[in-house]
Design a protein around this motif. Structure first.
Motif, PDB file in Angstrom:
ATOM      1  N   ARG A 255     -15.131  37.175 -33.179  1.00 54.06           N
ATOM      2  CA  ARG A 255     -14.234  36.121 -32.718  1.00 54.06           C
ATOM      3  C   ARG A 255     -13.401  36.588 -31.527  1.00 54.06           C
ATOM      4  N   THR A 256     -12.709  35.638 -30.935  1.00 56.13           N
ATOM      5  CA  THR A 256     -11.765  35.921 -29.866  1.00 56.13           C
ATOM      6  C   THR A 256     -10.563  36.670 -30.452  1.00 56.13           C
ATOM      7  N   PRO A 257     -10.142  37.766 -29.831  1.00 52.15           N
ATOM      8  CA  PRO A 257      -8.983  38.493 -30.361  1.00 52.15           C
ATOM      9  C   PRO A 257      -7.680  37.748 -30.089  1.00 52.15           C
ATOM     10  N   THR A 258      -6.696  38.036 -30.913  1.00 48.05           N
ATOM     11  CA  THR A 258      -5.340  37.513 -30.724  1.00 48.05           C
ATOM     12  C   THR A 258      -4.410  38.687 -30.461  1.00 48.05           C
ATOM     13  N   VAL A 259      -3.185  38.398 -30.092  1.00 47.18           N
ATOM     14  CA  VAL A 259      -2.197  39.448 -29.842  1.00 47.18           C
ATOM     15  C   VAL A 259      -2.046  40.340 -31.079  1.00 47.18           C
ATOM     16  N   GLU A 260      -2.175  39.749 -32.263  1.00 38.96           N
ATOM     17  CA  GLU A 260      -2.063  40.524 -33.492  1.00 38.96           C
ATOM     18  C   GLU A 260      -3.183  41.560 -33.622  1.00 38.96           C
ATOM     19  N   ASP A 261      -4.274  41.387 -32.881  1.00 40.70           N
ATOM     20  CA  ASP A 261      -5.395  42.332 -32.912  1.00 40.70           C
ATOM     21  C   ASP A 261      -5.237  43.485 -31.929  1.00 40.70           C
ATOM     22  N   GLY A 262      -4.244  43.429 -31.058  1.00 32.76           N
ATOM     23  CA  GLY A 262      -4.096  44.444 -30.014  1.00 32.76           C
ATOM     24  C   GLY A 262      -4.049  45.862 -30.546  1.00 32.76           C
ATOM     25  N   THR A 263      -3.287  46.094 -31.588  1.00 36.15           N
ATOM     26  CA  THR A 263      -3.189  47.431 -32.167  1.00 36.15           C
ATOM     27  C   THR A 263      -4.530  47.871 -32.744  1.00 36.15           C
ATOM     28  N   SER A 264      -5.268  46.949 -33.339  1.00 39.75           N
ATOM     29  CA  SER A 264      -6.597  47.291 -33.872  1.00 39.75           C
ATOM     30  C   SER A 264      -7.540  47.710 -32.749  1.00 39.75           C
ATOM     31  N   LEU A 265      -7.473  47.027 -31.597  1.00 40.41           N
ATOM     32  CA  LEU A 265      -8.323  47.413 -30.465  1.00 40.41           C
ATOM     33  C   LEU A 265      -7.975  48.830 -30.023  1.00 40.41           C
ATOM     34  N   TRP A 266      -6.690  49.139 -29.944  1.00 47.60           N
ATOM     35  CA  TRP A 266      -6.265  50.484 -29.553  1.00 47.60           C
ATOM     36  C   TRP A 266      -6.785  51.515 -30.552  1.00 47.60           C
ATOM     37  N   ARG A 267      -6.646  51.234 -31.851  1.00 47.16           N
ATOM     38  CA  ARG A 267      -7.120  52.174 -32.877  1.00 47.16           C
ATOM     39  C   ARG A 267      -8.633  52.363 -32.783  1.00 47.16           C
ATOM     40  N   LEU A 268      -9.366  51.279 -32.577  1.00 44.50           N
ATOM     41  CA  LEU A 268     -10.819  51.383 -32.456  1.00 44.50           C
ATOM     42  C   LEU A 268     -11.201  52.224 -31.234  1.00 44.50           C
ATOM     43  N   ALA A 269     -10.556  51.986 -30.098  1.00 42.08           N
ATOM     44  CA  ALA A 269     -10.840  52.755 -28.880  1.00 42.08           C
ATOM     45  C   ALA A 269     -10.545  54.235 -29.117  1.00 42.08           C
ATOM     46  N   ALA A 270      -9.395  54.526 -29.698  1.00 44.05           N
ATOM     47  CA  ALA A 270      -9.013  55.920 -29.952  1.00 44.05           C
ATOM     48  C   ALA A 270      -9.978  56.574 -30.938  1.00 44.05           C
ATOM     49  N   GLY A 271     -10.437  55.821 -31.906  1.00 44.12           N
ATOM     50  CA  GLY A 271     -11.318  56.355 -32.937  1.00 44.12           C
ATOM     51  C   GLY A 271     -12.714  56.698 -32.459  1.00 44.12           C
ATOM     52  N   THR A 272     -13.119  56.180 -31.300  1.00 47.73           N
ATOM     53  CA  THR A 272     -14.460  56.499 -30.806  1.00 47.73           C
ATOM     54  C   THR A 272     -14.563  57.956 -30.376  1.00 47.73           C
ATOM     55  N   GLY A 273     -13.462  58.506 -29.893  1.00 46.73           N
ATOM     56  CA  GLY A 273     -13.483  59.871 -29.401  1.00 46.73           C
ATOM     57  C   GLY A 273     -14.129  60.025 -28.035  1.00 46.73           C
ATOM     58  N   VAL A 274     -14.612  58.926 -27.453  1.00 48.18           N
ATOM     59  CA  VAL A 274     -15.267  59.018 -26.151  1.00 48.18           C
ATOM     60  C   VAL A 274     -14.711  58.054 -25.109  1.00 48.18           C
ATOM     61  N   LEU A 275     -14.093  56.963 -25.539  1.00 42.19           N
ATOM     62  CA  LEU A 275     -13.565  56.007 -24.570  1.00 42.19           C
ATOM     63  C   LEU A 275     -12.287  56.531 -23.936  1.00 42.19           C
ATOM     64  N   ASP A 276     -12.029  56.109 -22.700  1.00 41.06           N
ATOM     65  CA  ASP A 276     -10.729  56.338 -22.088  1.00 41.06           C
ATOM     66  C   ASP A 276      -9.752  55.445 -22.837  1.00 41.06           C
ATOM     67  N   VAL A 277      -8.795  56.036 -23.532  1.00 45.75           N
ATOM     68  CA  VAL A 277      -7.867  55.270 -24.352  1.00 45.75           C
ATOM     69  C   VAL A 277      -6.610  54.984 -23.538  1.00 45.75           C
ATOM     70  N   ASN A 278      -6.261  53.718 -23.479  1.00 44.06           N
ATOM     71  CA  ASN A 278      -5.056  53.291 -22.779  1.00 44.06           C
ATOM     72  C   ASN A 278      -3.910  53.171 -23.779  1.00 44.06           C
ATOM     73  N   THR A 279      -2.741  52.821 -23.319  1.00 43.75           N
ATOM     74  CA  THR A 279      -1.598  52.695 -24.212  1.00 43.75           C
ATOM     75  C   THR A 279      -1.807  51.511 -25.165  1.00 43.75           C
ATOM     76  N   PRO A 280      -1.171  51.549 -26.335  1.00 41.16           N
ATOM     77  CA  PRO A 280      -1.246  50.385 -27.226  1.00 41.16           C
ATOM     78  C   PRO A 280      -0.793  49.108 -26.517  1.00 41.16           C
TER      79      PRO A 280
END
Length: 185
Positions: free
Chosen positions: A25-50
């Motif tokens: 689905r389309t993300p909402t503002v409430e999903d922003g932290t989840s996107l950050w956690r997912l990016a950080a959890g990959t160990g390979v993506l350039d992770v930006n600030t929450p």
């Protein structure tokens, strides 16, 4: 199910082999932290600030998707329409939590996003050693009956030095998939 640009991307399926519920689905503002956690959890993506991910879900939600498996954030794709070429969807990041890999989740998210946004072309940048991303976008081109081209894009000279930034950044090639939306079968 096809989506138009003004219809939020949403795709729910039951996986027959595991009876898990997958919602894209389309993300909402409430999903922003989840996107950050997912990016950080990959160990390979350039992770930006929450903050960047929260802002992304506000300003670029219509060109991004989040996948949930049984209600748990499992992956996302962030993208945007290029301001100078609004018929082009640029994919910025693709992330899938390691616990949910091997289920074609990235491919399903990408297909849902392309159907929702309906761009004429897609662009992304990929480092030469990222076989999974190369396969993902090559598969999209094949499935869409489109061409995929690769050109040199960002070289080492475009990134700050490792001494300055604290990290070495590999060159990124530009992958273009086009034309999209012309397949009739």
């Amino acid at each position: 199910m096809p989506h138009t640009a003004d219809t939020p991307a949403q795709n729910s399926t039951e996986s027959s082999s595991t009876s898990e519920r997958v919602e894209i689905r389309t993300p909402t503002v409430e999903d922003g932290t989840s996107l950050w956690r997912l990016a950080a959890g990959t160990g390979v993506l350039d992770v930006n600030t929450p903050y960047a991910y929260i802002l992304w879900t506000r300003d670029f939600a219509e060109t991004s998707v989040i996948a949930e498996v049984d209600g748990e954030p499992a992956g996302f794709i962030s993208g945007y329409r290029r301001p100078d070429a609004p018929e082009t969807l640029f994919i910025w990041q693709v992330a899938v939590d390691s616990r949910f890999r091997g289920r074609r989740l990235a491919s399903r998210m990408l297909t849902t996003l392309v159907e929702s946004v309906a761009p004429q072309r897609l662009e992304t940048t990929i480092t030469s050693d990222n076989a999974a991303s190369i396969a993902l976008f090559t598969g999209l081109a094949r499935d869409q009956g489109a061409e995929i081209t690769t050109t040199t894009f960002f070289t080492e000279k475009h990134f700050p030095s490792a001494q300055e930034s604290g990290e070495e950044h590999a060159p990124e090639d530009l992958y273009t998939v086009a034309p999209l939306g012309s397949r009739t079968d």
